[in-house]
Motif scaffolding. Structure first.
Motif, PDB file in Angstrom:
ATOM      1  N   PRO A 289      10.660 -11.096  -0.941  1.00 57.43           N
ATOM      2  CA  PRO A 289      10.839  -9.683  -0.590  1.00 57.43           C
ATOM      3  C   PRO A 289      10.082  -9.291   0.670  1.00 57.43           C
ATOM      4  CG  PRO A 289       9.300  -9.902  -2.428  1.00 57.43           C
ATOM      5  CD  PRO A 289       9.840 -11.280  -2.162  1.00 57.43           C
ATOM      6  N   ALA A 290      10.642  -8.352   1.420  1.00 56.66           N
ATOM      7  CA  ALA A 290       9.962  -7.803   2.586  1.00 56.66           C
ATOM      8  C   ALA A 290       8.982  -6.734   2.118  1.00 56.66           C
ATOM      9  CB  ALA A 290      10.982  -7.206   3.556  1.00 56.66           C
ATOM     10  N   VAL A 291       7.726  -6.892   2.478  1.00 59.23           N
ATOM     11  CA  VAL A 291       6.675  -5.977   2.033  1.00 59.23           C
ATOM     12  C   VAL A 291       5.892  -5.503   3.252  1.00 59.23           C
ATOM     13  CG1 VAL A 291       4.543  -5.785   0.698  1.00 59.23           C
ATOM     14  CG2 VAL A 291       6.479  -7.053  -0.234  1.00 59.23           C
ATOM     15  N   ALA A 292       5.662  -4.200   3.340  1.00 55.80           N
ATOM     16  CA  ALA A 292       4.974  -3.645   4.505  1.00 55.80           C
ATOM     17  C   ALA A 292       3.477  -3.961   4.484  1.00 55.80           C
ATOM     18  CB  ALA A 292       5.196  -2.134   4.563  1.00 55.80           C
ATOM     19  N   ASP A 293       2.846  -3.882   3.319  1.00 55.44           N
ATOM     20  CA  ASP A 293       1.388  -4.068   3.234  1.00 55.44           C
ATOM     21  C   ASP A 293       1.068  -5.056   2.120  1.00 55.44           C
ATOM     22  OD1 ASP A 293      -1.339  -3.929   3.104  1.00 55.44           O
ATOM     23  OD2 ASP A 293      -1.461  -1.744   3.011  1.00 55.44           O
ATOM     24  N   TRP A 294       0.963  -6.324   2.487  1.00 51.56           N
ATOM     25  CA  TRP A 294       0.706  -7.355   1.478  1.00 51.56           C
ATOM     26  C   TRP A 294      -0.701  -7.248   0.902  1.00 51.56           C
ATOM     27  CZ3 TRP A 294       3.382 -10.387  -1.515  1.00 51.56           C
ATOM     28  CH2 TRP A 294       4.713 -10.657  -1.192  1.00 51.56           C
ATOM     29  N   HIS A 295      -1.659  -6.786   1.685  1.00 48.63           N
ATOM     30  CA  HIS A 295      -3.020  -6.625   1.149  1.00 48.63           C
ATOM     31  C   HIS A 295      -3.011  -5.665  -0.044  1.00 48.63           C
ATOM     32  CE1 HIS A 295      -4.182  -8.489   4.955  1.00 48.63           C
ATOM     33  NE2 HIS A 295      -5.382  -8.695   4.427  1.00 48.63           N
ATOM     34  N   GLN A 296      -2.290  -4.549   0.097  1.00 47.05           N
ATOM     35  CA  GLN A 296      -2.242  -3.576  -0.986  1.00 47.05           C
ATOM     36  C   GLN A 296      -1.498  -4.129  -2.187  1.00 47.05           C
ATOM     37  OE1 GLN A 296      -3.767  -0.414  -1.014  1.00 47.05           O
ATOM     38  NE2 GLN A 296      -3.274  -0.711  -3.187  1.00 47.05           N
ATOM     39  N   VAL A 297      -0.374  -4.805  -1.937  1.00 47.92           N
ATOM     40  CA  VAL A 297       0.424  -5.368  -3.031  1.00 47.92           C
ATOM     41  C   VAL A 297      -0.386  -6.388  -3.819  1.00 47.92           C
ATOM     42  CG1 VAL A 297       2.387  -6.857  -3.554  1.00 47.92           C
ATOM     43  CG2 VAL A 297       2.669  -4.933  -1.985  1.00 47.92           C
ATOM     44  N   LEU A 298      -1.077  -7.282  -3.110  1.00 49.17           N
ATOM     45  CA  LEU A 298      -1.859  -8.318  -3.791  1.00 49.17           C
ATOM     46  C   LEU A 298      -3.063  -7.727  -4.506  1.00 49.17           C
ATOM     47  CD1 LEU A 298      -1.572 -11.093  -1.078  1.00 49.17           C
ATOM     48  CD2 LEU A 298      -0.620 -11.161  -3.385  1.00 49.17           C
ATOM     49  N   ASP A 299      -3.668  -6.697  -3.926  1.00 47.83           N
ATOM     50  CA  ASP A 299      -4.763  -6.014  -4.626  1.00 47.83           C
ATOM     51  C   ASP A 299      -4.269  -5.427  -5.945  1.00 47.83           C
ATOM     52  OD1 ASP A 299      -6.720  -6.612  -2.839  1.00 47.83           O
ATOM     53  OD2 ASP A 299      -6.773  -4.646  -1.861  1.00 47.83           O
ATOM     54  N   ASP A 300      -3.123  -4.763  -5.910  1.00 49.64           N
ATOM     55  CA  ASP A 300      -2.571  -4.174  -7.128  1.00 49.64           C
ATOM     56  C   ASP A 300      -2.224  -5.247  -8.146  1.00 49.64           C
ATOM     57  OD1 ASP A 300      -2.785  -1.686  -6.020  1.00 49.64           O
ATOM     58  OD2 ASP A 300      -0.687  -1.548  -5.414  1.00 49.64           O
ATOM     59  N   LEU A 301      -1.623  -6.328  -7.675  1.00 49.08           N
ATOM     60  CA  LEU A 301      -1.139  -7.361  -8.584  1.00 49.08           C
ATOM     61  C   LEU A 301      -2.286  -8.134  -9.233  1.00 49.08           C
ATOM     62  CD1 LEU A 301       1.560  -8.605  -9.582  1.00 49.08           C
ATOM     63  CD2 LEU A 301       1.332 -10.297  -7.760  1.00 49.08           C
ATOM     64  N   LEU A 302      -3.353  -8.386  -8.460  1.00 43.88           N
ATOM     65  CA  LEU A 302      -4.405  -9.279  -8.941  1.00 43.88           C
ATOM     66  C   LEU A 302      -5.690  -8.562  -9.368  1.00 43.88           C
ATOM     67  CD1 LEU A 302      -4.111 -12.074  -6.213  1.00 43.88           C
ATOM     68  CD2 LEU A 302      -3.002 -11.997  -8.453  1.00 43.88           C
ATOM     69  N   LEU A 303      -5.947  -7.367  -8.839  1.00 36.95           N
ATOM     70  CA  LEU A 303      -7.258  -6.744  -9.059  1.00 36.95           C
ATOM     71  C   LEU A 303      -7.211  -5.426  -9.812  1.00 36.95           C
ATOM     72  CD1 LEU A 303      -8.821  -7.384  -5.528  1.00 36.95           C
ATOM     73  CD2 LEU A 303      -9.303  -8.612  -7.649  1.00 36.95           C
ATOM     74  N   SER A 304      -6.029  -4.905 -10.108  1.00 35.10           N
ATOM     75  CA  SER A 304      -5.974  -3.624 -10.803  1.00 35.10           C
ATOM     76  C   SER A 304      -6.497  -3.774 -12.231  1.00 35.10           C
ATOM     77  CB  SER A 304      -4.543  -3.079 -10.821  1.00 35.10           C
ATOM     78  OG  SER A 304      -3.662  -4.008 -11.435  1.00 35.10           O
ATOM     79  N   ALA A 305      -6.852  -2.636 -12.853  1.00 34.46           N
ATOM     80  CA  ALA A 305      -7.463  -2.641 -14.184  1.00 34.46           C
ATOM     81  C   ALA A 305      -6.533  -3.293 -15.207  1.00 34.46           C
ATOM     82  CB  ALA A 305      -7.778  -1.201 -14.604  1.00 34.46           C
ATOM     83  N   GLU A 306      -7.142  -3.825 -16.270  1.00 32.24           N
ATOM     84  CA  GLU A 306      -6.400  -4.559 -17.291  1.00 32.24           C
ATOM     85  C   GLU A 306      -5.368  -3.697 -18.004  1.00 32.24           C
ATOM     86  OE1 GLU A 306      -6.161  -7.673 -18.262  1.00 32.24           O
ATOM     87  OE2 GLU A 306      -7.455  -8.310 -16.633  1.00 32.24           O
ATOM     88  N   ASP A 307      -5.631  -2.395 -18.098  1.00 29.58           N
ATOM     89  CA  ASP A 307      -4.692  -1.536 -18.819  1.00 29.58           C
ATOM     90  C   ASP A 307      -3.493  -1.127 -17.965  1.00 29.58           C
ATOM     91  OD1 ASP A 307      -6.102   0.039 -17.075  1.00 29.58           O
ATOM     92  OD2 ASP A 307      -6.449   1.676 -18.485  1.00 29.58           O
ATOM     93  N   ARG A 308      -3.484  -1.546 -16.698  1.00 28.36           N
ATOM     94  CA  ARG A 308      -2.337  -1.240 -15.845  1.00 28.36           C
ATOM     95  C   ARG A 308      -1.309  -2.375 -15.925  1.00 28.36           C
ATOM     96  NH1 ARG A 308      -3.650   0.392  -9.913  1.00 28.36           N
ATOM     97  NH2 ARG A 308      -1.380   0.678 -10.038  1.00 28.36           N
ATOM     98  N   LYS A 309      -0.109  -2.097 -15.467  1.00 24.06           N
ATOM     99  CA  LYS A 309       0.964  -3.092 -15.497  1.00 24.06           C
ATOM    100  C   LYS A 309       1.550  -3.247 -14.098  1.00 24.06           C
ATOM    101  CE  LYS A 309       2.181  -2.086 -20.298  1.00 24.06           C
ATOM    102  NZ  LYS A 309       3.252  -1.656 -21.245  1.00 24.06           N
ATOM    103  N   PRO A 310       0.804  -3.895 -13.186  1.00 20.93           N
ATOM    104  CA  PRO A 310       1.285  -4.029 -11.803  1.00 20.93           C
ATOM    105  C   PRO A 310       2.541  -4.901 -11.741  1.00 20.93           C
ATOM    106  CG  PRO A 310      -0.609  -5.453 -12.162  1.00 20.93           C
ATOM    107  CD  PRO A 310      -0.482  -4.592 -13.393  1.00 20.93           C
TER     108      PRO A 310
END
Length: 452
Positions: A289-310
């Motif tokens: 997929p084309a993504v504008a901000d990979w830093h933000q996407v990877l932060d959400d996917l790997l570092l967001s809180a456990e109760d979230r569903k990235p």
């Protein structure tokens, strides 16, 4: 229709042109993609000359049914193949056009390409080759077109000279030659071909580049095509190195069952994480997929809180995190599976699972009535003999089975369909009645799951 002139009796195919065809991998069956245009007509004659005696040569024509002369072109291809003694297969495809319009940015061009390659994939059998007539100018147009679309190294590598396609392989033996060289050879050989009127319309992006932009650039830089092809080869080499690195990283973070360990991924740089995901997604057959901000996407996917569903959504799939793992999940929801009997010597395969019923060392009586199904709702499981039962839904949550996996896990029941006993849940649990060295029933159930 264009004629190249009268074929001179002394004309002979140039050795440089013949070499890529004669150096093709061993294959008893070679297909030539025949559009009816100059390039593919020359390739068909060339293949017949170089390997018509040693291999079965067959042509395939894809009729997109888009141009007014589509049927004329198809008839021309039939007559050409008949004159050469080459069998022709014709596939008519329907190209969807969104909103009834032909977009200049992808649109009908991309849809036609997709339909064409889908037809090729369905045609190729194991070990067969498909030859396409793309040449050096086509490669230069592809690289420039992808550059304008903002493609990365993978896109700027252009069209590969060879790649797997369906159950066979695709080869492009003319990539080293220019459009002018191919035109000269075709005219010297006195070949006849059909001109596609759509090639003159600059409403299509590639035609605009071909007719208006590349001539202007080439007038300024005469070696432009060679330079672009050199850049494509360099990008291809970088893509190979990136893929090799991704495979090394994959070996260290993969956990099987289509998932990656978050903890190990965090040990990689953002560039390495992105490279790994690109390789993984592409390997599974999806577009990155084309993504504008990979830093933000990877932060959400790997570092967001456990109760979230990235989640990162792509075309036909999604990347999801669940209990410390990143999963690649196809969009297609699992369909309910009809109940199937499990009999000796008749394994049941359900997705990545394979189940078999085998006699133990001392089988007791005939095979028990075992059936395989998936969840319908309301099932209960008794993990410990004599212990309490609990809802299967709750038990699967306790086992940290991802929600999207729960509906497709095979369930093993003993007894009739109306009131059978649940004795197995995928490869997660199996009643001791059917496992161990000496199962109580004298029969063993083997459950295996294919892991990547």
């Amino acid at each position: 229709m264009t004629r190249g002139g009268n074929s001179a009796p002394e004309f002979s195919w140039p050795a440089a042109l013949c070499e890529p065809v004669r150096c093709l991998p061993d294959a008893s069956h070679v297909w030539v993609a025949l559009s009816g245009g100059l390039d593919s007509v020359l390739l068909l004659h060339l293949v017949r000359h170089c390997c018509g005696r040693d291999r079965t040569v067959q042509a395939v024509h894809i009729n997109h049914q888009l141009q007014p002369n589509a049927d004329v072109t198809e008839r021309f291809c039939r007559q050409l193949c008949q004159s050469l003694g080459i069998a022709l297969t014709v596939r008519r495809v329907t190209v969807p056009i969104k909103g009834g319009k032909q977009s200049t940015t992808g649109g009908v061009e991309e849809a036609a390409r997709h339909a064409r390659y889908q037809a090729f994939e369905q045609l190729l059998q194991p070990g067969q080759l498909l030859l396409m007539a793309h040449h050096g100018d086509d490669q230069a147009e592809t690289v420039l077109f992808r550059l304008l679309r903002g493609s990365g190294v993978s896109g700027l590598a252009g069209m590969p000279a060879t790649r797997p396609l369906g159950e066979g392989d695709l080869h492009r033996p003319l990539l080293a030659f220019s459009r002018r060289q191919i035109d000269d050879w075709a005219r010297q050989a006195g070949l006849t071909w059909i001109d596609d009127p759509s090639n003159d319309s600059e409403q299509y992006d590639r035609n605009f580049l071909r007719h208006s932009i590349l001539p202007l650039l080439t007038a300024r830089w005469p070696s432009l095509v060679k330079r672009l092809n050199h850049s494509a080869r360099a990008c291809g080499e970088q893509e190979e190195l990136a893929a090799a690195l991704a495979q090394i990283h994959y070996a260290s973070v993969a956990g099987g069952e289509g998932r990656l360990r978050v903890a190990q991924m965090l040990g990689l740089t953002v560039t390495e994480q992105k490279n790994l995901l690109r390789w993984w997604i592409t390997r599974e057959g999806y577009h990155f997929p084309a993504v504008a901000d990979w830093h933000q996407v990877l932060d959400d996917l790997l570092l967001s809180a456990e109760d979230r569903k990235p989640e990162l959504r792509g075309q036909g799939f999604a990347l999801r995190r669940f209990h410390g793992w990143v999963y690649l999940v196809p969009d297609q929801p699992p369909e309910p599976v009809a109940s199937q009997r499990l009999l000796p010597d008749h394994p049941v395969v359900l997705g990545p699972w394979r189940m078999a019923l085998k006699p133990g060392a001392t089988p007791v009586g005939p095979p028990p009535p075992i059936r395989i199904s998936t969840r319908r709702g309301g099932e209960r499981v008794r993990p410990r003999p004599g212990g309490p039962s609990k809802p299967l839904k709750k038990w699967l949550q306790e086992q940290r089975v991802p929600p999207w996996e729960r509906a497709r896990i095979p369930l093993v029941f003993e007894g009739p369909e109306s009131h059978g006993e649940l004795v197995g849940v995928g490869d997660l649990w199996l009643s001791d009645k059917y496992c161990g060295e000496a199962p109580a029933t004298g029969w063993r159930i083997i459950v295996e799951r294919e892991c990547d």
